[in-house]
Design a protein around this motif. Structure first.
Motif, mmCIF file in Angstrom:
data_model
loop_
_atom_site.group_PDB
_atom_site.id
_atom_site.type_symbol
_atom_site.label_atom_id
_atom_site.label_comp_id
_atom_site.label_asym_id
_atom_site.label_seq_id
_atom_site.Cartn_x
_atom_site.Cartn_y
_atom_site.Cartn_z
ATOM 1 N N ALA A 268 2.270 12.197 -11.682
ATOM 2 C CA ALA A 268 1.003 12.371 -10.960
ATOM 3 C C ALA A 268 0.666 13.852 -10.823
ATOM 4 O O ALA A 268 -0.501 14.243 -10.971
ATOM 5 N N SER B 238 -0.470 14.901 -14.336
ATOM 6 C CA SER B 238 -1.710 14.261 -14.779
ATOM 7 C C SER B 238 -2.904 14.615 -13.894
ATOM 8 O O SER B 238 -3.941 15.034 -14.391
ATOM 9 N N TYR B 239 -2.738 14.420 -12.601
ATOM 10 C CA TYR B 239 -3.865 14.648 -11.698
ATOM 11 C C TYR B 239 -3.860 16.055 -11.119
ATOM 12 O O TYR B 239 -4.913 16.671 -10.988
ATOM 13 N N GLY B 240 -2.674 16.540 -10.783
ATOM 14 C CA GLY B 240 -2.594 17.861 -10.178
ATOM 15 C C GLY B 240 -2.994 18.963 -11.126
ATOM 16 O O GLY B 240 -3.963 19.689 -10.882
ATOM 17 N N ALA C 7 -4.780 18.443 -19.445
ATOM 18 C CA ALA C 7 -5.645 17.258 -19.487
ATOM 19 C C ALA C 7 -5.583 16.571 -20.845
ATOM 20 O O ALA C 7 -5.644 15.344 -20.931
ATOM 21 N N ILE D 246 -6.527 17.965 -13.278
ATOM 22 C CA ILE D 246 -7.802 17.767 -12.582
ATOM 23 C C ILE D 246 -7.934 18.686 -11.369
ATOM 24 O O ILE D 246 -8.855 19.501 -11.292
ATOM 25 N N LEU D 247 -7.016 18.552 -10.418
ATOM 26 C CA LEU D 247 -7.156 19.277 -9.155
ATOM 27 C C LEU D 247 -6.929 20.778 -9.290
ATOM 28 O O LEU D 247 -7.646 21.580 -8.674
ATOM 29 N N SER E 53 -0.126 16.224 -20.049
ATOM 30 C CA SER E 53 0.242 15.056 -19.249
ATOM 31 C C SER E 53 0.852 13.960 -20.120
ATOM 32 O O SER E 53 1.742 13.237 -19.679
ATOM 33 N N ARG F 226 -7.077 22.502 -12.145
ATOM 34 C CA ARG F 226 -7.659 23.017 -13.386
ATOM 35 C C ARG F 226 -8.392 24.345 -13.195
ATOM 36 O O ARG F 226 -8.225 25.251 -14.011
#
Length: 86
Positions: free
Chosen positions: A27, A30-32, A56, A35-36, A60, A38
């Protein structure tokens, strides 16, 4: 409680810790990172693109593959520890 049920419970707890740790790492990658974080990673360049975009698109996925192999290796060790190897 019998010795067998205590052993099975310890095995299951160790398995859940391994799964939870793997999911947290995945997570975060992938998300940290993708996305968060970036915008913060956009200043770091790797392979001709910024690090956030790399996570991205490829990072991941590579982290997921590495975690899959790590999980299989660690579960084999756990199986040996509890006498459940094949």
């Amino acid at each position: 409680m019998s010795d067998h049920s205590i052993n099975a419970e310890k095995y299951w707890q160790a398995n859940l810790r391994l799964i939870l740790g793997s999911l947290v790492i995945w997570a975060l990658a992938s998300y940290g990172c993708a996305i968060l974080l970036r915008p913060m990673l956009s200043g770091i360049h790797i392979g001709g693109t910024d690090l956030g975009f790399w996570f991205a698109q490829q990072g991941s996925i590579l982290v997921f593959i590495a975690l899959t192999f790590f999980y299989a290796w660690k579960m084999n060790k756990l199986d040996e520890e509890f006498g459940l190897q094949e």
